[in-house]
Enzyme design. Structure first.
Site, PDB file in Angstrom:
ATOM      1  N   SER A 129       8.875  -7.346   7.413  1.00 37.11           N
ATOM      2  CA  SER A 129       7.499  -7.451   7.879  1.00 37.11           C
ATOM      3  C   SER A 129       7.443  -7.272   9.399  1.00 37.11           C
ATOM      4  O   SER A 129       7.819  -6.220   9.912  1.00 37.11           O
ATOM      5  CB  SER A 129       6.911  -8.788   7.418  1.00 37.11           C
ATOM      6  OG  SER A 129       5.517  -8.792   7.523  1.00 37.11           O
ATOM      7  N   ASP A 268       2.821  -4.165  -2.439  1.00 43.66           N
ATOM      8  CA  ASP A 268       3.042  -4.736  -1.117  1.00 43.66           C
ATOM      9  C   ASP A 268       1.856  -4.504  -0.177  1.00 43.66           C
ATOM     10  O   ASP A 268       1.154  -3.491  -0.277  1.00 43.66           O
ATOM     11  CB  ASP A 268       4.289  -4.081  -0.504  1.00 43.66           C
ATOM     12  CG  ASP A 268       4.998  -4.936   0.512  1.00 43.66           C
ATOM     13  OD1 ASP A 268       4.322  -5.643   1.280  1.00 43.66           O
ATOM     14  OD2 ASP A 268       6.249  -4.883   0.539  1.00 43.66           O
ATOM     15  N   HIS A 295       4.347  -8.491  -1.104  1.00 43.25           N
ATOM     16  CA  HIS A 295       5.023  -8.512   0.192  1.00 43.25           C
ATOM     17  C   HIS A 295       6.262  -9.400   0.152  1.00 43.25           C
ATOM     18  O   HIS A 295       7.196  -9.200   0.926  1.00 43.25           O
ATOM     19  CB  HIS A 295       4.041  -9.003   1.254  1.00 43.25           C
ATOM     20  CG  HIS A 295       4.443  -8.700   2.648  1.00 43.25           C
ATOM     21  ND1 HIS A 295       4.847  -7.445   3.070  1.00 43.25           N
ATOM     22  CD2 HIS A 295       4.509  -9.486   3.762  1.00 43.25           C
ATOM     23  CE1 HIS A 295       5.134  -7.478   4.365  1.00 43.25           C
ATOM     24  NE2 HIS A 295       4.943  -8.701   4.809  1.00 43.25           N
TER      25      HIS A 295
END
Length: 318
Positions: A129, A268, A295
């Site tokens: 991320s 995601d 995610h």
């Protein structure tokens, strides 16, 4: 989503999602490293491999998350030295509270401080991320000794991230869409109606298991930094409007010259089609999509995720 939805950090930061055999594995060595602005805490496993195989430096999400969500990477310490750490201002690291430290360059520079302090000649850079942003930033510099890069559900462009997630929002029930739009995607999580809409989004695009497994995060473990997250990003994962609102390193991807893995979930927040496009911009990149994952890719299918990482590294470094 339980405690996940009640904290802004619980989304992009991925404090911890998956109970696994490595969740509470003690480090072989831990301590503090001086960086610009203070000291960061690190842990390492696989010390016997130092100098024999490249060390993996794995960066957490956020901004303002902790290393806990990256604990599955400790499994790779049977082959590589694995370093997890908390970025300055969160987790076990020092918290000077000075917002001048909250900038991309200083966070990227932490990697060089780690390498210098631990005398790491060859490294594999990895991040999930926001950590994927740092991984891409560092890899685009092509520093000496960098052998590979892993971009896990990376934030590359905030504008593209917001656009992709707006499309996910548009697939929610009309009532949830209206609630989010009424609050301009930046309402208070203390508002039950707004919180419920956010929770619905996260159940589809963050952690798709029910309930989301957070048992690898110990209550006595390091905490994240909500102020940092909200200042740099915002209240929810799917709308970045903080100091990173204009963040975009798309043009830097072409400068990455090491083999790279771009991995994300089927549903995601870092959308697969966008991740594939990013991978196409890198000279030597492999794309892996984790089926039925949001995610929280490691939570959704840790065994597949880690096998994909191991296969990529074994092939790259053979």
């Amino acid at each position: 989503m339980n405690k996940i939805v009640f904290s802004a950090l619980a989304a992009l930061a991925l404090l911890a999602f998956q109970a696994n055999v490595h969740a509470h594995q003690d480090p072989e060595q831990a301590g503090y490293i001086a960086v610009d602005g203070g000291r960061i805490w690190y842990r390492i496993n696989g010390l016997k491999h130092v100098g024999k195989t490249p060390a993996i430096i794995m960066m957490h999400g956020g901004p303002g998350g902790t290393h806990r969500g990256n604990m599955p990477y400790v499994a790779l310490s049977d082959t590589y030295p694995v370093i997890l750490y908390d970025q300055l201002g969160s987790g076990n690291s020092e918290r000077p509270g000075d917002q001048k430290n909250w900038n991309v360059k200083r966070f990227v520079d932490e990697i060089d401080h780690i390498r210098q302090a631990l005398d790491l000649d060859e490294v594999i850079i990895a991040g999930h991320s926001w950590g994927g942003s740092l991984s891409a930033e560092y890899a685009s510099r092509n520093p000496q000794g960098l052998k590979a890069a892993i971009l896990s559900s990376p934030l590359i462009s905030t504008q593209q991230w917001n656009k992709d997630n707006q499309e996910w929002v548009d697939e929610l029930p009309k009532e949830a869409q209206a609630t989010l739009k009424k609050n301009n995607f930046a309402g208070s999580l203390e508002d039950p109606e707004f919180r419920a809409a956010v929770e619905l989004f996260y159940s589809r695009h963050m952690c798709r298991t029910d309930p989301c497994n957070t048992t690898s995060y110990r209550d006595d473990g390091p905490s994240g930094n909500d102020e940092m997250y909200e200042t740099m990003w915002g209240v929810t994962d799917f709308n970045g409007y903080g100091t990173l609102k204009d963040y975009d390193i798309t043009d830097q991807l072409k400068d990455i010259n090491v083999p790279s893995l771009v991995i994300c979930g089927e549903f995601d927040e870092a959308r697969p089609r966008t991740c594939r496009r990013y991978a196409d911009m890198i000279k030597d990149a492999t794309t892996v999509i984790v089926p039925d994952a949001g995610h929280a890719t490691m939570s959704a299918n840790e065994s597949m995720y880690m096998e994909a990482v191991r296969t990529f590294l074994d092939k790259t470094l053979k």
